[in-house]
Design a protein around this motif. Structure first.
Motif, PDB file in Angstrom:
ATOM      1  N   TYR A  81       0.862  -1.174   0.000  1.00  0.00           N
ATOM      2  CA  TYR A  81       0.000   0.000   0.000  1.00  0.00           C
ATOM      3  C   TYR A  81       0.898   1.223   0.000  1.00  0.00           C
ATOM      4  O   TYR A  81       1.919   1.247   0.687  1.00  0.00           O
TER       5      TYR A  81
ATOM      6  N   TRP B  80      -8.684  -0.478   3.137  1.00  0.00           N
ATOM      7  CA  TRP B  80      -8.210  -0.452   1.756  1.00  0.00           C
ATOM      8  C   TRP B  80      -9.303  -0.018   0.789  1.00  0.00           C
ATOM      9  O   TRP B  80      -9.019   0.529  -0.262  1.00  0.00           O
TER      10      TRP B  80
ATOM     11  N   GLY C 102      -0.631  -2.804   5.554  1.00  0.00           N
ATOM     12  CA  GLY C 102      -1.971  -2.270   5.763  1.00  0.00           C
ATOM     13  C   GLY C 102      -2.341  -2.285   7.224  1.00  0.00           C
ATOM     14  O   GLY C 102      -2.017  -1.391   7.982  1.00  0.00           O
TER      15      GLY C 102
END
Length: 166
Positions: A26, A41, A136
């Protein structure tokens, strides 16, 4: 009948072979909705990006000063301009390195430039490289989601193979 066997072969190959060229991470900051401490996300609108280096690792940088917190998620190679990256880059979190030589020869009074990088008094680097998009959420959440996805994929592959063989 040939069509089903081709589909089954593609699914098995996709499950068995992993893209080895580079890891996916990410890449966002806490200024982006969904990229803060409570990571979502779906809020950032994408599933990450492939890192430019083949041996790259994912990094989550947490910078704090009082109640203010800034989180940056990115590939380590994209943070190569930073001089406070810890030497130990194995899995886990550790405090930033201190660079005592940083900006010794800079002589201006614009404190917003933060040339000495001393605005944040608590900087933590979290490294991960054993799984795609591992920067994440917390590691156990990613592991549970991955386990669920693999279980569902295996159930569908088993059913598809049973239909082909029948």
């Amino acid at each position: 009948m040939l069509h089903k066997s081709v589909i089954a072969s593609i699914i098995i190959v996709m499950l068995a072979v992993r893209d080895a060229s580079a890891i996916w991470c990410y890449r966002c900051t806490s200024a982006t909705p969904g990229c803060g401490e409570k990571f979502n996300w779906r809020g950032i609108g994408f599933l990450g990006e492939q890192c430019p280096e083949s041996n790259d690792i994912c990094v989550k940088v947490i910078e704090r000063r009082g109640a203010q917190e800034t989180i940056t998620r990115d590939c380590l190679s994209a943070l190569s301009f930073r001089t406070d990256v810890p030497a130990d880059k194995y899995e886990g979190c550790r405090p930033a390195a201190k660079d005592v030589r940083l900006a010794n020869y800079v002589n201006h009074t614009i404190k917003e430039h933060d040339v000495k990088r001393d605005y944040f008094n608590d900087v933590t680097f979290c490294f991960c490289f054993l799984d795609h998009r591992c920067n994440g959420a917390k590691a156990n959440v990613n592991s549970i989601a991955l386990l669920g996805f693999v279980s569902i994929a295996l159930i569908f592959a088993k059913k598809l193979l049973a239909d082909i063989c029948a």
